[in-house]
Enzyme design. Structure first.
Site, short mmCIF file in Angstrom:
data_model
loop_
_atom_site.label_atom_id
_atom_site.label_comp_id
_atom_site.label_asym_id
_atom_site.label_seq_id
_atom_site.Cartn_x
_atom_site.Cartn_y
_atom_site.Cartn_z
N LYS A 507 0.81 -1.22 0.00
CA LYS A 507 0.00 0.00 0.00
C LYS A 507 0.84 1.28 0.00
O LYS A 507 0.46 2.27 -0.60
CB LYS A 507 -0.90 -0.03 1.24
CG LYS A 507 -1.84 1.12 1.35
CD LYS A 507 -3.12 0.83 0.62
CE LYS A 507 -4.01 2.03 0.53
NZ LYS A 507 -4.80 2.01 -0.71
C1 F6R Z 1 -3.02 2.45 -7.06
C2 F6R Z 1 -2.17 2.72 -5.93
C3 F6R Z 1 -0.83 3.34 -6.18
C4 F6R Z 1 -0.73 4.58 -5.32
C5 F6R Z 1 0.65 5.23 -5.42
C6 F6R Z 1 0.72 6.51 -4.62
O1 F6R Z 1 -4.22 1.86 -6.67
O2 F6R Z 1 -2.54 2.47 -4.83
O3 F6R Z 1 -0.64 3.66 -7.52
O4 F6R Z 1 -1.71 5.49 -5.72
O5 F6R Z 1 1.63 4.33 -4.98
O6 F6R Z 1 0.52 6.28 -3.27
P1 F6R Z 1 0.30 7.47 -2.25
O7 F6R Z 1 -0.97 8.14 -2.62
O8 F6R Z 1 0.23 6.82 -0.91
O9 F6R Z 1 1.47 8.39 -2.41
#
Ligand code: F6R
Length: 511
Positions: A507
């Site tokens: 995540k």
């Molecule tokens: C797609 C997903 C990833 C995140 C990306 C950014 O479903 O979860 O593409 O969007 O790794 O993550 P954040 O928003 O936590 O910087």
């Protein structure tokens, strides 16, 4: 990535399981723990997702540290799972060690250094290079030590818990100290603390479908984030797509907006006004790219990015446990671009039409390549739909502006490559031609649209799925996006994939 949890309290092992369960979004390649009772240390490792029975024991351990792994250095194997041991030092670790010897696992090296230098933390910190956090048991003195360097942090509590994130401490402590570029013995009393959320949604069962559903309850109002007449948005993945979506609305408000992949931002001369979007607030590419002054749009208070920013705007949508961003994507679009019409009824309606959407998923799940096409604010929706298909359904999908298709990708079109169009009321007349161009090359076409437009598209596509009208284009596109999320979810399930924990992903991307 990787999650660390530890306790020096009664029932430490069971508590460590509870904490790790909440951190599993950070990695699920393998897990392990070390638990100390008197002079005995019990160590267990296993591949795959957490299993509670591995944490069963007749011994009531008063000290335990545990780890969920997303492999960086060294393949996924029992040997490489944490804790790594060297004599009486048991280490769990998150982050990267840039100068680890090639023939050695980075975490193993930390354990060896601790052992060779009698637990001298300063020496180890001066020797290893990189952003990392590690926690270790020193069997000889029976203590747990916590270390955080560079842009990695740990949350430690005065009552003897340590965790990679704040939420996982809920119920264990009401406050926690942010440990960064520092180390401590677990149980050290700190005066400067931040509050721990009182209660969190426990990660039980499936999340993605639930989180898609929760979008019906999102608040669609939004504060004004961008006060300048020009702005740069920095983000990655779904957050970047949310930035691109919001950009259309900002441009219409007269705000000149550039959206930049965080990893590429260091090569730009950034404008004075920058918004960084990151639901986790931990993404390394963004942390490395932001200027001194910026606004942070995140779902995670007290994350690294939050503390670096001048101003924070919180998504406030509760934890998102499924790896794929769904509700955080939608909320980032809303918060950045400005308020949209309410869409609760429309999303509820979609959730009630699961059979219909599942049926479409069944008709397209045999294909291995997809094109996602949409213009204006539906272009980032096309990118986002394609990303969901890739990450949870493991199919190749490409998103692009509908009109871009004829500049090359149309060479791919035949009966084996379906195209999904997102069409809302502001569609360009050329969109109809684009659909026809694909149909005349035997391409299978699915259109996701809404009731007010359906009549204009009748007979053009193989499948037309129509959502209820919201009466406003941005919310309408976000409702169409929910259909794409559901299709990705149902195809994943149909292909036997756990949509919450797709392979190779975690995540938060902190490496
Ligand atoms: C797609 C997903 C990833 C995140 C990306 C950014 O479903 O979860 O593409 O969007 O790794 O993550 P954040 O928003 O936590 O910087």
């Amino acid at each position: 990535m990787c999650g660390i949890f530890g306790s020096i309290n009664n029932n430490a092992l069971k508590e460590t399981y509870t904490g790790l369960k909440r951190l599993e979004y950070r990695g699920y390649d393998s897990f392990g723990y070390a638990a100390l009772d008197g002079n005995t240390v019990q160590v267990k490792h296993q591949l795959g997702t957490l299993k509670d029975d591995v944490f069963n024991s007749d011994v009531q351990f008063g000290t335990a540290i545990g780890h969920v792994r997303w492999a960086t250095h060294g393949e996924v194997s029992i040997e490489n799972a944490h804790p790594q041991k060297s004599n009486g030092f048991y280490v769990v670790h998150n982050g990267t060690v840039n100068n680890a010897p090639h023939d050695n696992l980075d975490t193993k090296w930390i354990a060896q250094l601790l052992n060779q230098h009698h637990g001298n933390i300063n020496f180890v910190c001066n020797t290893i290079d990189g952003d990392n956090a590690f926690v270790f048991i020193n069997k000889e003195d029976g203590n747990v030590y916590c270390v955080a360097q560079g842009n990695k942090r740990l949350f430690v509590t005065n009552n003897g818990y340590v965790s990679s994130d704040l939420n996982a401490l809920s119920g264990f402590s009401s406050t926690a100290h942010i440990l960064q570029n520092d180390y401590c013995q677990l149980g050290t009393w700190f005066q400067k603390n931040v509050p721990v959320p009182k209660s969190i949604i426990e990660p039980i069962g499936e999340h993605m479908l639930d989180e898609i559903k929760q979008q019906a309850t999102l608040d669609t109002t939004s504060p004004e984030i961008v006060t300048s007449d020009h702005v740069d948005i920095i983000a990655t993945g779904s957050s970047l797509h949310a930035g691109m979506f919001g950009a259309y609305s900002l441009e219409q408000q007269g705000i000149s907006t550039r959206c930049i992949h965080a990893s590429q931002a260091p090569y730009y001369n950034l404008r004075d006004s920058v918004v960084a979007i990151s639901q986790s607030g931990e993404t390394k590419d963004i942390i490395g790219a932001v200027p001194k002054i910026f606004t942070c749009l995140t779902n995670t208070p007290h994350s690294m990015l939050c503390d670096m920013s001048e101003k924070n705007v919180f998504l406030d949508v509760g934890p998102e446990y499924a790896v794929a961003a769904t509700k955080t994507f939608t909320m980032s679009c809303i918060k950045l671009g400005g308020p949209v019409a309410s869409m609760g009824d429309q999303i509820d309606d979609l959730m009630g039409r699961g059979d219909e959407i599942q049926d479409i998923a069944g008709r397209i799940m045999g294909y291995d390549h997809f094109l996602f096409l949409g213009d204006e604010q539906n272009y980032p929706i096309a990118l986002e739909g394609a990303l969901k298909f890739k990450e949870v359904a493991y199919v190749h999908a490409e998103g692009m502006p509908a009109s871009e298709m004829k500049h090359g990708p149309i060479a791919l079109v035949d009966y084996k490559v379906p195209s999904l169009f997102i069409v809302t009321e502001n569609f360009r007349p050329e969109t109809i031609s684009n659909i026809k161009e694909i149909k005349s090359r035997r391409g299978f076409v699915v259109v996701v649209t809404h009731d007010a437009v359906r009549d204009k598209l009748e007979g053009l596509a193989d499948i037309i799925f129509s959502c209820k009208d919201t009466g406003e284009q941005y919310s309408q596109s976000l409702v169409c996006n929910v259909v794409l999320q559901l299709l990705a979810y149902y195809i994943a399930v149909g292909r036997g994939i756990n949509p919450d924990k797709p392979k190779n992903l975690a995540k938060c991307v902190t490496v």
